[in-house]
Design an enzyme around this catalytic site. Structure first.
Site, PDB file in Angstrom:
ATOM      1  N   GLY A 147     -10.635  -1.344  -1.668  1.00 55.34           N
ATOM      2  CA  GLY A 147     -10.352  -2.986  -2.147  1.00 55.34           C
ATOM      3  C   GLY A 147      -9.285  -3.643  -0.281  1.00 55.34           C
ATOM      4  O   GLY A 147      -9.212  -2.737   0.141  1.00 55.34           O
ATOM      5  N   TYR A 202      -4.495  -5.115   0.816  1.00 55.44           N
ATOM      6  CA  TYR A 202      -3.632  -4.793   0.472  1.00 55.44           C
ATOM      7  C   TYR A 202      -3.526  -4.422  -0.763  1.00 55.44           C
ATOM      8  O   TYR A 202      -3.324  -6.035  -1.698  1.00 55.44           O
ATOM      9  CB  TYR A 202      -2.766  -5.734   1.239  1.00 55.44           C
ATOM     10  CG  TYR A 202      -2.377  -4.836   2.752  1.00 55.44           C
ATOM     11  CD1 TYR A 202      -2.201  -3.800   2.811  1.00 55.44           C
ATOM     12  CD2 TYR A 202      -3.607  -5.618   4.130  1.00 55.44           C
ATOM     13  CE1 TYR A 202      -1.898  -3.825   4.597  1.00 55.44           C
ATOM     14  CE2 TYR A 202      -3.661  -5.379   5.001  1.00 55.44           C
ATOM     15  CZ  TYR A 202      -2.807  -4.234   5.516  1.00 55.44           C
ATOM     16  OH  TYR A 202      -2.702  -3.488   7.047  1.00 55.44           O
ATOM     17  N   THR A 203      -2.141  -3.931  -0.964  1.00 57.61           N
ATOM     18  CA  THR A 203      -1.675  -4.102  -2.542  1.00 57.61           C
ATOM     19  C   THR A 203       0.088  -3.621  -2.576  1.00 57.61           C
ATOM     20  O   THR A 203       0.005  -3.190  -1.534  1.00 57.61           O
ATOM     21  CB  THR A 203      -1.715  -3.703  -3.826  1.00 57.61           C
ATOM     22  OG1 THR A 203      -1.157  -3.852  -4.883  1.00 57.61           O
ATOM     23  CG2 THR A 203      -1.342  -1.862  -3.510  1.00 57.61           C
ATOM     24  N   TYR A 204       0.208  -4.227  -3.060  1.00 61.32           N
ATOM     25  CA  TYR A 204       2.349  -3.936  -3.250  1.00 61.32           C
ATOM     26  C   TYR A 204       2.357  -2.306  -4.319  1.00 61.32           C
ATOM     27  O   TYR A 204       2.123  -2.252  -5.422  1.00 61.32           O
ATOM     28  CB  TYR A 204       3.133  -4.665  -3.156  1.00 61.32           C
ATOM     29  CG  TYR A 204       4.529  -3.804  -4.413  1.00 61.32           C
ATOM     30  CD1 TYR A 204       5.556  -4.120  -3.152  1.00 61.32           C
ATOM     31  CD2 TYR A 204       4.762  -4.508  -5.017  1.00 61.32           C
ATOM     32  CE1 TYR A 204       7.466  -3.112  -3.622  1.00 61.32           C
ATOM     33  CE2 TYR A 204       6.048  -4.204  -5.261  1.00 61.32           C
ATOM     34  CZ  TYR A 204       7.072  -3.461  -4.787  1.00 61.32           C
ATOM     35  OH  TYR A 204       8.385  -2.839  -5.559  1.00 61.32           O
ATOM     36  N   HIS A 205       2.904  -1.367  -4.563  1.00 56.72           N
ATOM     37  CA  HIS A 205       3.488  -0.472  -5.593  1.00 56.72           C
ATOM     38  C   HIS A 205       5.317  -0.672  -5.461  1.00 56.72           C
ATOM     39  O   HIS A 205       5.221  -0.714  -4.538  1.00 56.72           O
ATOM     40  CB  HIS A 205       3.544   1.332  -5.356  1.00 56.72           C
ATOM     41  CG  HIS A 205       1.566   0.468  -5.442  1.00 56.72           C
ATOM     42  ND1 HIS A 205       1.018   0.510  -6.793  1.00 56.72           N
ATOM     43  CD2 HIS A 205       0.986   1.013  -5.243  1.00 56.72           C
ATOM     44  CE1 HIS A 205      -0.867   0.087  -6.673  1.00 56.72           C
ATOM     45  NE2 HIS A 205      -1.063   1.546  -5.343  1.00 56.72           N
ATOM     46  N   ALA A 242      -4.165  -4.503 -10.721  1.00 57.68           N
ATOM     47  CA  ALA A 242      -5.336  -4.102  -9.732  1.00 57.68           C
ATOM     48  C   ALA A 242      -5.537  -3.439  -9.720  1.00 57.68           C
ATOM     49  O   ALA A 242      -5.246  -2.446 -10.824  1.00 57.68           O
ATOM     50  CB  ALA A 242      -4.155  -4.335  -8.392  1.00 57.68           C
ATOM     51  N   ILE A 243      -7.029  -3.047  -9.140  1.00 59.98           N
ATOM     52  CA  ILE A 243      -7.784  -1.883  -9.332  1.00 59.98           C
ATOM     53  C   ILE A 243      -8.215  -1.582  -7.732  1.00 59.98           C
ATOM     54  O   ILE A 243      -9.228  -2.560  -7.049  1.00 59.98           O
ATOM     55  CB  ILE A 243      -8.888  -1.950 -10.397  1.00 59.98           C
ATOM     56  CG1 ILE A 243      -7.860  -2.334 -11.988  1.00 59.98           C
ATOM     57  CG2 ILE A 243      -9.647  -0.526 -10.254  1.00 59.98           C
ATOM     58  CD1 ILE A 243      -9.661  -2.329 -12.820  1.00 59.98           C
ATOM     59  N   GLY A 244      -8.392  -0.018  -7.645  1.00 56.68           N
ATOM     60  CA  GLY A 244      -8.636   0.268  -6.381  1.00 56.68           C
ATOM     61  C   GLY A 244      -9.450   1.788  -7.308  1.00 56.68           C
ATOM     62  O   GLY A 244      -8.244   2.532  -6.870  1.00 56.68           O
ATOM     63  N   CYS A 255      -4.427  -8.449  -2.774  1.00 54.70           N
ATOM     64  CA  CYS A 255      -5.732  -8.416  -2.555  1.00 54.70           C
ATOM     65  C   CYS A 255      -6.906  -8.734  -1.698  1.00 54.70           C
ATOM     66  O   CYS A 255      -7.879  -9.401  -2.787  1.00 54.70           O
ATOM     67  CB  CYS A 255      -6.443  -7.327  -3.623  1.00 54.70           C
ATOM     68  SG  CYS A 255      -5.097  -6.618  -5.447  1.00 54.70           S
TER      69      CYS A 255
END
Length: 228
Positions: free
Chosen positions: A71, A73-76, A149-151, A180
């Site tokens: 994947g 970039y993502t945010y947590h 989101a999935i990665g 994403c």
């Protein structure tokens, strides 16, 4: 047997990576059961293996870490349920694309318990919801936002990393990245959709619907798997 673990509070991202690494090794050696881990992280941006530098809009806003998962970039952050999935994909058919679809279907089944119609889109990993309450896109297609989101990554056919579902995060935190890698659609959450769902509510729905998406594993000889 699958061990289900829920961590209270916020779990440091590097700490979580260390726990996952150790558990994946133990599962691959037959020394531990598969595990599904529910947790939340402090605010952070993570870069997957396909992340593009230009998609990091505000690099100084939150810590940025390389995740090693598939994947972009993502945010947590707080208010987002992170589900780390340490499962034996080798014993579940050795089909990475099928496994990702199972993860998506699991999210969709859990969301349906709150009358949310999650959907998948060709060429876009994750789960989406249409927004009839908002104006359509310039091309006339319905407005839609991403809710999950999935990665993942595989090592010796054992998965780790996994899913993030937005329950009640601060959605403005997503503006520091192109989530994403998709700029033409937005991000939503269960609370943003008008649903006062708690983490505990979502966790219970995920546990109830797990078997709808995943068949019990069958025995398979150990083998080194490819990363994704």
């Amino acid at each position: 047997m699958i061990e289900w673990l829920t961590s209270p509070g916020l779990v440091d991202y590097d700490t979580a990576l260390g726990v996952m690494e150790a558990r994946v090794l133990a599962i691959s050696r037959g020394e531990a059961a598969e595990m599904i881990w529910f947790l939340e992280h402090p605010p952070i941006y993570t870069a997957g293996t396909s992340a593009k530098p230009q998609d990091l809009i505000e690099p100084s806003r939150f810590p940025v870490l390389v995740a090693g998962r598939g994947g972009q970039y993502t945010y947590h952050g707080p208010g987002q349920r992170v589900i780390y999935v340490m499962l034996d994909v080798g014993a579940r058919g050795r089909d990475v694309h099928c496994f990702v679809r199972q993860l998506e279907n699991w999210v969709i089944a859990a969301l349906s318990e709150f009358n949310v119609s999650g959907e998948i889109r060709p060429g876009r990993v994750g789960v989406w919801v249409t927004r009839p309450d908002r104006p359509p896109n310039p091309d006339g297609t319905p407005c839609e936002d991403k809710i999950a989101a999935i990665g993942i990554k595989l090592r010796r056919w054992i998965s780790f990393h996994g899913i993030s579902i937005n329950v009640e995060p601060d959605l403005t935190h997503f503006t520091g990245i192109v989530p994403c890698g998709i700029a033409q659609h937005g991000v939503t959450s269960l609370v943003d959709l008008g649903l006062p769902v708690s983490m505990e509510d979502l966790d219970a729905a995920l546990r109830r619907t797990f078997e709808q998406a995943f068949a019990p594993p069958r025995s398979a000889p150990p083998e080194e798997g490819a990363k994704t």
